[in-house]
Design an enzyme around this catalytic site. Structure first.
Site, PDB file in Angstrom:
ATOM      1  CB  SER A 246      83.923  40.258  40.951  1.00 34.99           C
ATOM      2  OG  SER A 246      82.912  40.643  40.264  1.00 34.99           O
ATOM      3  CG  ASP A 452      83.208  34.731  35.526  1.00 34.23           C
ATOM      4  OD1 ASP A 452      82.138  34.751  35.827  1.00 34.23           O
ATOM      5  OD2 ASP A 452      84.102  35.539  35.776  1.00 34.23           O
ATOM      6  CG  HIS A 518      83.120  35.403  39.327  1.00 36.49           C
ATOM      7  ND1 HIS A 518      83.154  36.350  38.230  1.00 36.49           N
ATOM      8  CD2 HIS A 518      82.817  36.297  40.466  1.00 36.49           C
ATOM      9  CE1 HIS A 518      83.240  37.636  38.715  1.00 36.49           C
ATOM     10  NE2 HIS A 518      82.833  37.527  39.932  1.00 36.49           N
TER      11      HIS A 518
END
Length: 544
Positions: A246, A452, A518
């Protein structure tokens, strides 16, 4: 209930609070919660009292060594230097070329007692302290590569990756214990989990101040690696991989760039005590790396992707989102061009509120839109995040890891998150740091789960395709091929690759992971282990 949940998620987005990986990185509205590293009492016991009884959780051998020693006292034993701090015992490691840094190291037996472990702190200029936890490979550690894993946020602990995604154990039973993870990435790699920047996870600053930008954070990580590899040279010759999730898509290119430049300097002016770090690859997992391209992809993913959240790609919701993209890109471009908080903060504020804000009101888990968020899941939509806090705040676990039992652990720290937001860090173009490394032989793997919403796979694939390297033409022409896992022969996604001449995993490779959000190692553990193992062993991901 859905309305209140939606408002909560909008509030979290507005303050840029993120999960293990990071939601809309850097939004600046709303109030941040107080930093949690202020020596809060645990169960009504003050920090001073806890320091007095910290040895309660040490074994008899350590108690005997510490007996009669004063706090911060240092001594030598069998060629090693030790220090007593907060009634805990550490090996004390210094480096002549990094005089404002030192390591405090202990050897825990938590999580996976069958492998060698090290944990403790990198101390920076005596007032900042980064926590790390190292696990040797379960198989052939002497020959295994070394991985550094970072979670994102900014402001989220790498313990999320360790205990929830890819580490040797997984948090269970509401945080009362952990279970073995057969798909841990340390099956075939030595791996370091690092809480950075300061005030994240167990990491802390004595004065409460925090780093607020990725380049500065990267310098501290480089110093940590030099001290660690100087103390444990058996890992220093192995291929080194930086893997980050991320907001780590912003961290990792900065760290890799600092390592690359330092290696170049060593070629010109070698220093006997400074290690050449064998930087082999950069691995970005559902990352935020090129906001200009990635923010523009939000509409396409939300309206036309495999898990589209709107029924009509030409309906009013989608048209409203599309209308916001030009302004978002214009503001991000200004950030790229002028690189100041006066240009970057407005870009973050606008793009997050106008593109991500409406999506947060849908009541879906933004990290995996196949799921909804229930009140029992907590503000981050995963109840395991609360379990991690419970397990990491167990005093006996802290003492075993070399952490003062009075220190409070929290998976994500809002104060750090807001500091990065107010510096505009999340609007910078980190992709621009990668071409020089790639052209010099450092490989790049970018992967993303297709469910995601926060750092979607479409945007990630687009910035990789536009990355200006010697492999650009080949990657542009490369088709997506099926990726079949080696263990079960299951179709796990698709892979696009350039370089490697068909004999390796590629120099620039993008992987779409199907049926994953994610946090790919959580949603698809077998596939994630297959991916990382083949990548670090440079084995093609597709046989077509």
């Amino acid at each position: 209930m859905r309305a209140s949940r939606s408002l909560l998620l909008v509030s979290l987005v507005a303050t840029s609070l993120t999960l293990a990986a990071g939601a809309p990185p850097g939004a600046v509205f709303g109030e941040a919660r107080q930093a949690v590293f202020s020596q809060k009492p645990f169960l009504g016991i003050s920090g001073d009292e806890f320091r007095d009884v910290a040895a309660e959780w040490l074994d008899d051998a350590k108690k005997a060594i510490l007996h009669g020693k004063n706090d911060l006292e240092k001594w030598y034993h069998q060629g090693k230097e030790y220090i007593k701090q907060d009634n805990l015992l550490y090996e004390y490691v210094t480096h002549p070329e990094f005089q404002t840094y030192d390591l405090r190291v202990t050897e825990p037996k938590l999580c996976d007692s069958n492998v060698k472990q090290y944990s403790g702190y990198l101390d920076i200029a005596e007032d900042k302290h980064l926590f790390f936890w190292f696990f040797e490979s379960r198989n052939a550690p002497a020959d295994a590569p070394l991985i550094l894993w970072l979670n994102g946020g900014p402001g989220c602990s790498s313990s999320t990756g360790l205990l929830f995604e890819l580490g040797p154990c997984a948090v269970a039973n509401e945080g009362r214990n952990v279970t073995s993870n057969p798909y841990s990435w340390n099956n075939n790699a030595n791996i370091i989990f690092l809480d950075q920047p300061v005030n994240v996870g167990y990491s802390y600053a004595d004065d409460g101040t925090s780093v607020n930008n990725s380049p500065v954070a990267g310098k501290d990580v480089y110093a940590f690696l030099e001290l660690f590899l100087n103390r444990y040279p058996q890992y220093s010759k192995a291929p080194f991989h930086i893997a980050a999730e991320s907001y780590g898509g912003t961290y990792a290119p900065n760290i890799a760039n600092i390592i690359f430049k330092a290696n170049q300097e060593l070629l010109v002016a070698p220093k006997p005590k400074v290690k050449h770090i064998n930087l082999s690859s950069v691995i970005l997992a559902n990352g935020l790396t090129d906001p200009y391209i990635q923010h523009a992809s939000v509409v396409d993913w939300a309206c036309e992707g495999p898990y589209a959240v709107y029924d009509d790609p030409h309906g009013p919701q989608c048209e409203a989102l599309r209308a916001k993209v030009p302004t978002c890109q214009r503001l991000v471009k200004a950030c790229y061009n002028f690189n100041s908080r006066f240009t970057c903060v407005p870009a973050l504020a606008y793009c997050n509120s106008q593109l991500f804000g409406p999506l947060m009101q849908l009541g879906l888990n933004p990290y995996d839109v196949r799921r909804t968020c229930n009140n029992d899941d907590g503000p981050l939509c995963y109840k395991q995040m609360q379990w991690i806090d419970t397990w990491m705040n167990e005093p006996s676990n802290k003492a075993a890891l070399g952490v003062n039992p009075s220190r409070t652990f929290e998976s994500c720290n809002m104060a750090v998150n807001q500091a990065f937001a107010l510096a505009g860090d999340g609007a910078h173009n980190s992709a621009i740091l990668l071409p020089e490394l790639i052209n010099s032989g450092v490989r790049l793997l970018v992967y993303a789960g297709n469910a995601d919403m926060m750092c979607n796979y479409m945007g990630n694939e687009r910035w990789v395709e536009l990355l200006d390297t010697q492999f650009t033409s080949e990657f542009t022409q490369a088709k997506s091929l099926p990726w079949i896992t080696a263990e079960t022969g299951r179709s796990a996604g698709t892979v696009r690759s350039a370089g490697g001449r068909g004999f390796g995993a590629g120099n620039v490779t993008f992987v779409t992971v199907h049926e994953a959000g994610h946090m790919v190692p959580y949603d698809q553990p077998e596939a994630a282990l297959d991916l990382i193992t083949r990548w670090i062993q440079d084995i093609p991901l597709s046989t077509n």
